[in-house]
Design an enzyme around this catalytic site. Structure first.
Site, short mmCIF file in Angstrom:
data_model
loop_
_atom_site.label_atom_id
_atom_site.label_comp_id
_atom_site.label_asym_id
_atom_site.label_seq_id
_atom_site.Cartn_x
_atom_site.Cartn_y
_atom_site.Cartn_z
N CYS A 34 0.85 -1.27 0.17
CA CYS A 34 0.09 0.15 -0.06
C CYS A 34 0.95 1.33 0.08
O CYS A 34 1.72 1.35 0.93
CB CYS A 34 -0.79 0.15 1.17
SG CYS A 34 -1.93 1.34 1.49
N CYS A 37 0.51 3.08 3.61
CA CYS A 37 0.98 2.74 4.72
C CYS A 37 1.90 1.41 4.88
O CYS A 37 2.21 1.12 5.79
CB CYS A 37 -0.48 2.52 5.65
SG CYS A 37 -1.13 0.72 5.07
N CYS A 82 -7.16 -1.06 1.35
CA CYS A 82 -6.19 -1.29 2.28
C CYS A 82 -6.86 -1.67 3.57
O CYS A 82 -7.61 -0.98 4.13
CB CYS A 82 -5.18 -0.42 2.30
SG CYS A 82 -3.96 -1.03 3.61
N CYS A 85 -5.01 1.25 6.40
CA CYS A 85 -5.35 2.51 6.26
C CYS A 85 -6.47 2.98 5.60
O CYS A 85 -7.09 3.98 5.76
CB CYS A 85 -4.25 3.23 5.76
SG CYS A 85 -4.00 2.98 3.91
N CYS A 105 -8.06 -5.47 -9.84
CA CYS A 105 -7.74 -4.27 -10.96
C CYS A 105 -7.23 -3.07 -10.03
O CYS A 105 -8.24 -2.20 -9.33
CB CYS A 105 -8.90 -4.08 -11.88
SG CYS A 105 -8.45 -2.68 -13.28
#
Length: 116
Positions: A34, A37, A82, A85, A105
């Protein structure tokens, strides 16, 4: 630290332009994290060329993402966030390859690639 471009994609939930991310054509060994984070989200061995212009994966790392229903654009889609976060990553569709049949995607600017 997240860039302004990453924040614009991951929080208000727009989509980057197709074929604009260098991660679409990245096929090295490593992990996709991510960008907000640093949580590991996808392993490189689950990445495939979907031909859509966005980095695509057939399965996330277990427990790394959460999904929600997205009713924007006059259709129903499954949005991917995510787990840690809450940043918007992209959408998941049921037209991917085996073994899952799924296509995660993802927006390239919402990801960070770290080589193995």
């Amino acid at each position: 630290m997240a860039t302004t471009e990453t924040f614009e994609i991951s929080k208000p939930e727009p989509t980057e332009h197709a074929w604009s991310s260098p991660l679409d054509k990245e096929y090295g060994s490593g992990s996709y994290l991510c960008a907000g984070c640093d949580l590991p989200l996808f392993a490189s061995d689950t990445k495939f060329d979907s031909g859509t212009g966005w980095p695509s994966f057939w399965d996330p790392i277990e427990g790394a993402v959460r999904t929600s229903t997205d009713r924007k654009l006059f259709m129903v889609r499954t949005e991917v966030h995510c787990r840690r976060c809450g940043g918007h990553l992209g959408h998941v569709f049921d037209d991917g390859p085996r073994p899952t049949g799924l296509r995660y995607c993802m927006n390239g600017v919402a990801l960070k690639f770290v080589r193995a």
